[in-house]
Design a protein around this motif. Structure first.
Motif, PDB file in Angstrom:
ATOM      1  N   PRO A  48       0.786  -1.233   0.000  1.00 51.97           N
ATOM      2  CA  PRO A  48       0.000   0.000   0.000  1.00 51.97           C
ATOM      3  C   PRO A  48       0.819   1.284   0.000  1.00 51.97           C
ATOM      4  O   PRO A  48       0.314   2.332  -0.384  1.00 51.97           O
ATOM      5  N   GLN A  49       2.094   1.231   0.430  1.00 53.98           N
ATOM      6  CA  GLN A  49       2.895   2.454   0.530  1.00 53.98           C
ATOM      7  C   GLN A  49       4.285   2.241  -0.061  1.00 53.98           C
ATOM      8  O   GLN A  49       5.294   2.369   0.628  1.00 53.98           O
ATOM      9  N   GLY A  53       5.542   5.983  -4.385  1.00 47.65           N
ATOM     10  CA  GLY A  53       4.392   5.461  -5.103  1.00 47.65           C
ATOM     11  C   GLY A  53       4.742   4.510  -6.226  1.00 47.65           C
ATOM     12  O   GLY A  53       3.883   4.197  -7.061  1.00 47.65           O
ATOM     13  N   SER A  55       5.323   1.037  -7.649  1.00 45.44           N
ATOM     14  CA  SER A  55       5.141  -0.403  -7.508  1.00 45.44           C
ATOM     15  C   SER A  55       5.778  -1.106  -8.693  1.00 45.44           C
ATOM     16  O   SER A  55       5.660  -0.646  -9.823  1.00 45.44           O
ATOM     17  N   SER A 132       2.615  -7.002   2.668  1.00 42.18           N
ATOM     18  CA  SER A 132       2.198  -6.664   4.015  1.00 42.18           C
ATOM     19  C   SER A 132       2.227  -7.915   4.890  1.00 42.18           C
ATOM     20  O   SER A 132       2.010  -9.025   4.424  1.00 42.18           O
ATOM     21  N   ARG A 152      10.736  -2.851   3.234  1.00 43.47           N
ATOM     22  CA  ARG A 152       9.819  -1.868   2.666  1.00 43.47           C
ATOM     23  C   ARG A 152       9.904  -0.520   3.359  1.00 43.47           C
ATOM     24  O   ARG A 152       9.764   0.514   2.722  1.00 43.47           O
ATOM     25  N   ARG A 153      10.174  -0.505   4.697  1.00 46.18           N
ATOM     26  CA  ARG A 153      10.116   0.755   5.425  1.00 46.18           C
ATOM     27  C   ARG A 153      11.442   1.228   6.004  1.00 46.18           C
ATOM     28  O   ARG A 153      11.558   2.409   6.343  1.00 46.18           O
TER      29      ARG A 153
END
Length: 306
Positions: A48-49, A53, A55, A132, A152-153
């Motif tokens: 989602p993040q 933006g 992907s 996720s 991812r983060r």
């Protein structure tokens, strides 16, 4: 010397096949590109993040590009942002988990794909990848599940060539071994999430809160995944718990509470503990100490921080 008719026919057939063979070699399709993206890129660039933006879990998303525009230009690999990132001509170099980065052969494959016009190679839509966490409460958690979230983060900064240059405070999150490394100090204490600097950062108990590009920060489900992983022993991808780094240094930040507790975490304070600048209940403090064989913290120093 005249050429035998049969031999001449064979030569003609061979020459006729050569262009098709060369085309297959020089102009790969998305079908050849997709496995590399899935292996090295979609851990960050999906969900989602995704960063900016962008992907990369389908051809449609790749061609759509990021919030800054397209990342590939058909027929122009040298003008494509994707190639410049893969080569390190633009920083940070990708994939963020490198080194190792993509090999010269893999990058050349991307360049030939772009030069050939970004051919899809199949009418099938590629399946989107969900990065996720999907772990039910109370179930066993291993590093393979946590890695998706870290990549991812967090890896965008905590990698050898991240957004801030080198990794902040030298802490790498690009592998299981790096995440659990206690060469400098232990940021992950297997069996005790409350004693783990990593957890205190993502909860916001320690400042600055992480990830540094938040808000949004990690949500409750994501934080719970990391907490469960550590409390269950910080298992590797095969499910083997990590050893407790007895004697390792620990540095924590948080709010000092009564009876020598740090945000409810009990601290072992003794006559040898240095209390600098008279820390008081309610102060935001830095705590330094070492881990005992039982996982408790022997505190060496407490001082207020602003």
């Amino acid at each position: 010397m005249p050429t035998h008719p049969a031999r001449g026919l064979a030569i003609c057939l061979l020459l006729a096949l050569l262009p098709a063979t060369r085309a297959n070699t020089d102009e790969p399709t998305y079908r050849e590109i997709k496995p590399i993206l899935q292996a090295r890129c979609v851990l960050c660039h999906s969900g989602p993040q995704p960063p900016l933006g962008l992907s990369l879990d389908s051809l449609e998303q790749l061609l759509k590009g990021s919030q800054n525009g397209p990342i590939v230009r058909a027929g122009a690999p040298s003008s494509s942002k994707l190639i410049n990132r893969l080569k390190g001509l633009s920083q940070p170099r990708m994939p963020m988990t490198g080194p190792p980065f993509l090999s010269e052969e893999e990058i050349a494959l991307f360049e030939r794909w772009i030069t050939g016009g970004l051919k899809p190679g199949s009418a099938e839509r590629s399946a989107e990848v969900d990065s996720s966490p999907s772990v039910s409460p109370g179930s066993a958690v291993n590093y393979a599940q946590v890695e998706k979230l870290l990549v991812r983060r967090c890896v965008k900064c905590h990698s050898p060539s991240g957004l801030m240059g080198g990794p902040p405070e030298g802490y790498l999150l690009t592998s299981y071994a790096a995440t659990l490394s206690h060469e400098d100090r232990a940021r992950v204490v297997p069996g005790s999430a409350d004693s783990s600097e990593l957890v205190r950062r993502i909860r916001g108990q320690a400042r600055p809160r992480m990830p540094y590009d938040g808000p949004p920060f990690l949500d409750d489900t994501e934080i719970a995944l990391i907490v469960d992983w550590i409390n269950q022993g910080a298992r590797d991808a095969q499910g083997k718990p990590a050893s407790l780094p007895t004697g390792a240094k620990v540095r924590l930040h948080g709010r000092l509470e009564a009876n020598w507790r740090l945000d409810s975490l009990p601290l072992k304070v003794n006559a040898a503990t240095r209390l600098e600048h008279s820390p008081r209940t309610g102060d935001y403090v830095q705590v330094r100490g070492r881990l005992t064989s039982g996982g408790a913290l022997i505190i060496e120093r407490i001082r207020p921080r602003h």
